[in-house]
Every structure is written in structure tokens, then in C-alpha cells.
Write a protein that holds these residues in place. Structure first.
Motif, PDB file in Angstrom:
ATOM      1  N   UNK A 124       0.771  -1.363   0.028  1.00  0.00           N
ATOM      2  CA  UNK A 124      -0.107   0.048   0.147  1.00  0.00           C
ATOM      3  C   UNK A 124       0.879   1.226   0.057  1.00  0.00           C
ATOM      4  N   UNK A 125       2.293   1.147  -0.001  1.00  0.00           N
ATOM      5  CA  UNK A 125       2.939   2.308   0.045  1.00  0.00           C
ATOM      6  C   UNK A 125       3.091   2.919   1.400  1.00  0.00           C
ATOM      7  N   UNK A 126       2.726   2.419   2.365  1.00  0.00           N
ATOM      8  CA  UNK A 126       2.744   2.882   3.700  1.00  0.00           C
ATOM      9  C   UNK A 126       4.080   2.462   4.518  1.00  0.00           C
ATOM     10  N   UNK A 127       4.490   3.314   5.089  1.00  0.00           N
ATOM     11  CA  UNK A 127       5.662   3.086   5.900  1.00  0.00           C
ATOM     12  C   UNK A 127       5.359   2.325   7.288  1.00  0.00           C
ATOM     13  N   UNK A 128       6.350   1.388   7.476  1.00  0.00           N
ATOM     14  CA  UNK A 128       5.934   0.575   8.573  1.00  0.00           C
ATOM     15  C   UNK A 128       7.391   0.065   9.575  1.00  0.00           C
ATOM     16  N   UNK A 129       7.201   0.256  10.900  1.00  0.00           N
ATOM     17  CA  UNK A 129       8.248  -0.119  11.745  1.00  0.00           C
ATOM     18  C   UNK A 129       7.608  -1.339  12.719  1.00  0.00           C
ATOM     19  N   UNK A 130       8.222  -2.299  13.098  1.00  0.00           N
ATOM     20  CA  UNK A 130       7.772  -3.446  13.947  1.00  0.00           C
ATOM     21  C   UNK A 130       8.461  -3.135  15.159  1.00  0.00           C
ATOM     22  N   UNK A 131       7.542  -3.199  16.285  1.00  0.00           N
ATOM     23  CA  UNK A 131       8.189  -3.123  17.705  1.00  0.00           C
ATOM     24  C   UNK A 131       8.494  -4.518  18.276  1.00  0.00           C
TER      25      UNK A 131
END
Length: 424
Positions: free
Chosen positions: A251-258
Motif C-alpha cells: 500500500x506504500x505505507x511506511x512501517x516499523x515493527x516493535x
């Protein structure tokens, strides 16, 4: 949207970030486009981007926020500014007090670093009882925070029915210690429904696309003690987060994993590498990790130890731990101590990190040269906490050029003077 823009090459913003990080702009663009580096920055703001992920320097986040017992907006804003003063690369507002909206709006306006929040805290405060939240409350809180200029939000999308079933089959000593995870789980059990953030993840993506909001996929099942580390509930959630990272990228959304949390020292590397593998090498954001449970009052040191090892194994973003962890709301001094400890851990990690090793070791070399020269001004200037270094030096200073520990028996001075004599 930065992630999509990066697919067409280096934007002016990416070039600036690349210059600051000492990496090639074209390569950085590729990493952002693939979701291997995130740059949390709301589309409505113009702050300088801070990159998190592969090749770039390890970043440090500081948590602030009011509570029902300590509801002082001005004090939390002050703490946030102290955090930035001492080197925090981002700040999260975890406010749950009455004045929570004011805190968030002031921080979004006054800070020059990315701001994160946990919108479910806001949603829970909308109702007399948190379990009476509606699905709309979940999403409207995210949208409200995005409108206010928040750059990244923690959303506990991996706390779903699968995670609940795993927790029931694998009991823990402390069950769930994540506040967001606990709120989500309590809501699910009370309403006999799955997590709205998980069930309607596409709607969450739409909001994120509108504001170029970075999704920090929360670790609601993180272990809260050594006894619960590296268990099935934790990794069940990570598997789910890996699937959601893929949907973010599409979707072109930036993500980070905690990630966790409390982890024994000999399991830190395994945990980091497993999370990286299961999430497609998404930027990894860790609390600590804390590598022992017995140090209330000194958990900033425990977190720094764990953070250094985690960074060496591939963690990208370290959430600081203060001396108040597990005990009370932190003071401004606690925030300073936590940030400094976190910055040290991040630097230690960068001395071995691909893309940062040479730059970080050159920083250490310059400090070593200043010590060799007995150049105290340079040593203090390059210190991670110049204020503290200068205070200690100033209160116990000798008349000569050495420190008061060795005085005239300074090894560096003795050998330097002996070599200069030319008698060897």
C-alpha cells in the motif's frame, strides 16, 4: 508519500537524510522504497526526516506523557524538550491524563523531531469504561492524532484471536504487560469480537496513506519478565506483524515493527534475528531490551546493556528506559539519564553496524586523540553528555593538565614526556 516517491529515485528530502547519515542517496532511496528504512514524518509537517533501518545510524526514542495521578502538561513538554536536548531522535507521547490533547498538540507543534503516540489510549479515555470503546473510536483516534501532526502511531494489530488462543494455551507469569495490548485484549474479551485494527487493517492503511503516517506495529504480546521471554504468544504476534508489514509495503505505507521487552542476554540476538526474518527485515524498534528483572532504579543501565547487544544483532530503533521504569512517572532528570544511556547503547551498536561502523569508530578515534593530547576541552565537547563531563571535571580539577585521579602520575603524560626526552 515518501515510500512511493522513493521508487522514482532520491527526492531532495532523501538526499538530505543520506548526507546526514553518510550513505549513498540512491541506495537509501531503494531501501525506503522497499520498506527496509522508514522516515516517520507526517505529510503536514516540515521537520527534518530521521531515518530508521538498514545502513543508517541507530536511533533513540524517549517516552513522555501525563497520567491520571500526574497530569501536568507543561512538565511533560519540558521533559520532551530535555530528551531532544540530550539527543533523542524521536519522542512518544503516552499521555492518559485529562490534558492529553493539549500535550499532543503542543509536542506536534514545538518539537523538531518525529512524534509518536498510542491512539488506543485516547480511544479508551473517550469512554467511562475502556471496554465500551467502539471500533470507530479506534480509528477516529488515529485520524485525530494524524490531523494534529503525529508522525508515527503504535497500533497493536497483532493482538488478535490467534494471539489470545496462544496465550490461553501457554500461560505466562505476567500475561500481558503492554498497556495497549491489555486494552485491546480486554476489549476483545468483553465484546467477543476480534481486534478492529486487525480486522479492518485496510481502513488503517487508508488513514496512513492520507497523512503519510508511519505505522509502528506494536508488541502487545511482549514479555514483561525473563520467565516469559521468547515464548509462543510473542512469536505468534510477530508472525502476524510480518504479514501486516507486507500489506503496508504493498500500500506504500511506511512501517516499523516493535519488539520486546524483557529478554535474557543470551536470547537477545536470537530474538532480533528471528523478528527481522519473520517481518521481512522491517525496521525494528525495541524497548530496551531489559536483560534482568532485579534492577528497579537502574533499569536505564539494564536497557542500555540489552540495547547494545540488540543493536549489534540488527535492531534499528531503541526506546529508552529510565531509572523510574517499573516504579513511577519519570522526572526530567530521569529522562536525561535514560536518553544518555540510550545514546551510548546506540553508538556502541553503530560501531559494528554496516553503513555506520567507520563513521562511529572515527568518532571514538577523535576522542582517543583528544585524550592522548590531554585536550580536555575537546574531550568534553565530544562527550555524549558534555554538561555532566564538564561538571565532573570542573569540581575535581587539578592545577596541571592531568586529571585528579592520577595527578602527576598520569600514565599518558609520563610516557609522552619520556618519549620527548629522546633518551631511549
Amino acid at each position: 508519500m515518501l515510500m512511493r516517491d522513493a521508487r522514482n529515485g532520491a527526492t531532495p528530502e532523501i538526499k538530505e537524510i543520506a548526507k546526514a547519515e553518510g550513505v549513498d542517496a540512491v541506495r537509501l532511496s531503494s531501501l525506503i522504497a522497499k520498506g527496509l528504512v522508514a522516515v516517520p514524518r507526517n505529510a503536514r509537517k516540515s521537520i527534518a526526516g530521521r531515518a530508521v533501518g538498514r545502513l543508517v545510524s541507530t536511533k533513540v526514542n524517549a517516552n513522555v506523557g501525563t497520567s491520571k495521578d500526574y497530569d501536568d502538561c507543561a512538565d511533560e513538554v519540558k521533559k520532551a524538550k530535555v530528551a531532544v536536548q540530550y539527543g533523542a531522535d524521536a519522542v512518544m507521547d503516552l499521555s492518559t491524563g485529562h490534558d492529553r490533547d493539549t500535550v499532543r498538540k503542543r509536542l506536534a507543534k514545538e518539537l523538531e523531531v518525529p512524534l509518536g503516540t498510542v491512539p488506543i489510549y485516547h480511544a479508551a479515555r473517550k469512554r467511562r469504561n475502556a471496554v465500551d470503546m467502539t471500533a470507530d473510536d479506534f480509528f477516529s483516534s488515529v485520524r485525530e492524532h494524524a490531523k494534529d501532526g503525529v508522525d508515527f502511531v503504535t497500533v497493536h494489530c497483532g493482538v488478535n484471536r490467534n494471539a489470545l488462543g496462544r496465550l490461553k494455551n501457554d500461560p505466562r507469569l505476567l500475561n500481558i504487560v503492554s498497556r495497549g495490548g491489555a486494552l485491546t485484549m480486554a476489549w476483545m474479551l468483553h465484546n467477543e469480537k476480534d481486534n478492529p485494527f486487525y480486522e479492518e487493517f485496510d481502513y488503517l492503511l487508508e488513514i496512513a496513506q492520507e497523512y503519510d503516517l508511519t505505522l509502528s506495529l506494536g508488541d502487545g504480546m511482549r514479555p514483561g519478565c525473563m520467565a516469559d521471554a521468547s515464548d509462543r504468544p510473542e512469536f505468534m504476534e510477530v508472525i502476524t506483524l510480518g504479514e501486516l508489514v507486507k500489506r503496508c509495503r504493498e500500500a506504500g505505507v511506511q512501517s516499523i515493527v516493535e519488539g520486546p521487552g524483557h529478554v535474557p542476554l543470551d536470547e537477545v540476538e536470537m530474538t532480533v534475528k528471528a523478528m527481522k526474518k519473520l517481518t521481512g527485515d522491517a525496521p525494528l524498534y525495541l524497548l530496551g531490551p531489559l536483560v534482568t528483572d532485579i534492577a528497579p532504579g537502574y533499569d536505564h543501565l539494564v536497557g542500555a546493556i540489552g540495547g547494545s547487544v540488540a543493536g549489534m544483532a540488527g535492531a534499528d530503533f531503541l526506546c529508552i528506559v529510565t531509572p523510574s521504569e517499573h516504579l513511577a512517572l519519570p522526572t526530567a532528570d530521569d529522562i536525561r539519564d535514560g536518553v544518555v544511556a540510550g545514546k551510548i547503547a546506540a553508538h556502541v551498536a553503530d560501531t559494528v553496524k554496516e553503513g555506520q561502523r567507520e563513521r562511529s569508530r572515527e568518532t571514538d578515534r577523535r576522542m582517543s586523540q583528544a585524550r592522548s593530547d590531554l585536550d580536555w576541552k575537546a574531550q568534553i565537547r565530544m562527550a555524549v553528555d558534555p554538561d555532566r563531563a564538564e561538571h565532573i571535571r570542573g569540581t575535581r580539577m587539578t592545577e596541571g593538565e592531568t586529571c585528579s585521579m592520577c595527578s602527576d602520575l598520569c600514565a599518558i603524560k609520563l610516557v609522552r614526556d619520556a618519549l620527548k626526552s629522546g633518551k631511549i
